[in-house]
Design an enzyme around this catalytic site. Structure first.
Site, PDB file in Angstrom:
ATOM      1  N   TYR A   1      43.447  51.947 -66.142  1.00 23.80           N
ATOM      2  CA  TYR A   1      44.437  51.000 -66.660  1.00 23.80           C
ATOM      3  C   TYR A   1      44.747  51.230 -68.140  1.00 23.80           C
ATOM      4  O   TYR A   1      45.524  50.495 -68.732  1.00 23.80           O
ATOM      5  CB  TYR A   1      43.952  49.559 -66.470  1.00 23.80           C
TER       6      TYR A   1
ATOM      7  N   LYS B   1      31.189  54.844 -58.826  1.00 21.80           N
ATOM      8  CA  LYS B   1      31.330  56.010 -57.939  1.00 21.80           C
ATOM      9  C   LYS B   1      30.782  57.220 -58.714  1.00 21.80           C
ATOM     10  O   LYS B   1      31.459  58.249 -58.868  1.00 21.80           O
ATOM     11  CB  LYS B   1      32.822  56.163 -57.566  1.00 21.80           C
TER      12      LYS B   1
ATOM     13  N   ASP C   1      32.393  52.380 -52.333  1.00 23.83           N
ATOM     14  CA  ASP C   1      32.813  52.359 -50.917  1.00 23.83           C
ATOM     15  C   ASP C   1      31.790  51.616 -50.066  1.00 23.83           C
ATOM     16  O   ASP C   1      32.131  50.786 -49.222  1.00 23.83           O
ATOM     17  CB  ASP C   1      33.092  53.779 -50.383  1.00 23.83           C
TER      18      ASP C   1
ATOM     19  N   ASP D   1      39.530  45.169 -59.868  1.00 24.38           N
ATOM     20  CA  ASP D   1      40.830  44.671 -59.422  1.00 24.38           C
ATOM     21  C   ASP D   1      40.837  44.577 -57.897  1.00 24.38           C
ATOM     22  O   ASP D   1      41.198  43.558 -57.307  1.00 24.38           O
ATOM     23  CB  ASP D   1      41.912  45.655 -59.912  1.00 24.38           C
TER      24      ASP D   1
END
Ligand code: NAI
Length: 335
Positions: free
Chosen positions: A124, A171, A204, A228
């Site tokens: 972002y 991740k 995930d 988000d």
């Protein structure tokens, strides 16, 4: 003690729900001097901007604001007031408590999570360009400073609110440098909070676990993009946006607002559910040390929702915003 709070009613359903929150907070007995300032499309003609300097000055002075939603024109017009506020005041932590309320239709009945989303960097940051006509590139930025402060904010919150566990979501198995740095910072800050359990989960796997066993999680902390996505997913777990409060916290102040937008389709019709902004006000009261008033309001709201007699259409009732609000105020007065 009287607290000074900036109140931005916003537009669309903003003025209706902000007024409801103000009345409920005043009924709790806490002393607040409200500094009401307007932002959004309505002030552009007079001030040449949807976010006049006096709004920022008021928040900087009072350090605390309660805000109704503000409409952002799509694909044209002014830049989002919400994004500008977050950037100008460096509101680095976006906090979303996600909780089941008895009486609200949802798939689960036992959820009580708080998501800490880093609010200033990651994908972002807006660093992107076209490499060629056919290839676009967005740069993911993760810094130690921003990672440390969001993780620390999550642990401080956990300690203050008697939460047992903080889960860092990342991740780092794939993005070994950027998410790797976030994870390294999280592990290092966790060392300072031995009284709170810490774990890390890959994003995930986290998505699956939140659907299968959401009750196992407590405080979650993550970089901007995962925050988000997972905070909207968490909203879905408890029955949608109507009940979701939020806080944007930074060094120069804190702005409390609902997760939902200005709902132009029902604006001015006394149909809006005021719960999300009332719960944002509850977070605000906790933030300024008025925990008794916060608890009183949350209990009253929960009772009115559970009874279901004076709730708005989105919660399966027939009441208007004002009747719902009065019912909460009556509960507070009787408590
Ligand atoms: P929205 O959240 O305003 O509305 C989505 C749907 O949920 C609509 O059907 C609406 O009627 C309903 N809804 C939302 N809040 C409700 C409430 N309190 N009670 C009952 N029903 C409610 O999302 P949308 O339509 O995508 O956005 C409208 C405008 O709000 C846009 O200009 C957007 O940019 C802005 N927005 C502002 C935010 C803020 O000020 N923080 C946050 C999100 C959107």
């Amino acid at each position: 003690m009287t607290h000074k709070v900036t109140l931005i009613p916003g537009d669309g359903i903003g003025p209706e729900v902000a007024e409801a929150a103000r009345k409920v907070v005043d009924a709790s007995g806490v002393k607040i001097e409200w500094d009401v300032v307007e932002a959004g499309a309505a002030v552009i003609e007079e001030y040449g901007t949807p976010l006049p300097e006096y709004v920022l000055e008021s928040i900087k002075k009072n350090k605390i604001a309660l805000k109704g939603p503000v409409t952002t024109p799509v694909g044209k017009g002014f830049k989002s007031v919400n994004v500008t506020l977050r950037q100008t005041l460096n509101l680095y932590a976006n906090i979303r408590p996600t909780k089941t309320f008895e009486g609200v239709k949802s798939r689960y009945d036992n959820i009580d999570l708080v998501i800490f989303r880093e609010n200033t960097e990651d994908l972002y940051a807006g660093v992107e360009h076209m490499v060629s006509e056919d290839i676009a590139e967005s740069i993911k930025i993760i810094s130690k400073k921003a990672s440390d402060r969001i993780v620390r904010a999550a642990f401080e919150y956990a300690r203050e609110h008697n939460r047992k566990k903080v889960t860092a979501v990342h991740k780092a198995n794939i993005m070994k440098l950027s998410d790797g740095l976030f994870l390294k910072c999280a592990r290092s800050i966790a060392e300072e909070y031995k009284d709170i359990e810490f774990e890390d989960v890959i994003v995930d796997a986290m998505s699956m676990k939140l659907v299968i066993e959401p009750e196992k999680y407590d405080v979650l902390v993550m970089p901007n993009l995962y925050g988000d996505i997972l905070s909207d997913m968490a909203a879905g777990l408890v029955g949608g946006l109507g009940m979701l409060p939020g806080a944007n916290i930074g060094e120069d102040g804190a702005v409390f607002e609902s997760a939902h937008g200005s709902a132009p389709d029902i604006a001015g019709q006394n149909k809006a559910n005021p719960s999300a902004i009332i719960l944002s006000a509850v977070m605000m009261l906790q933030h300024i040390g008025e925990s008794d008033a916060a608890e009183k309001i949350e209990k009253a709201l929960a009772k009115v929702i559970k009874e279901g007699k004076h709730v708005t259409v989105d919660l399966g009732g027939t009441a208007g915003t004002s009747e719902f609000t009065e019912a909460i105020i009556n509960e507070i007065k009787n408590s």
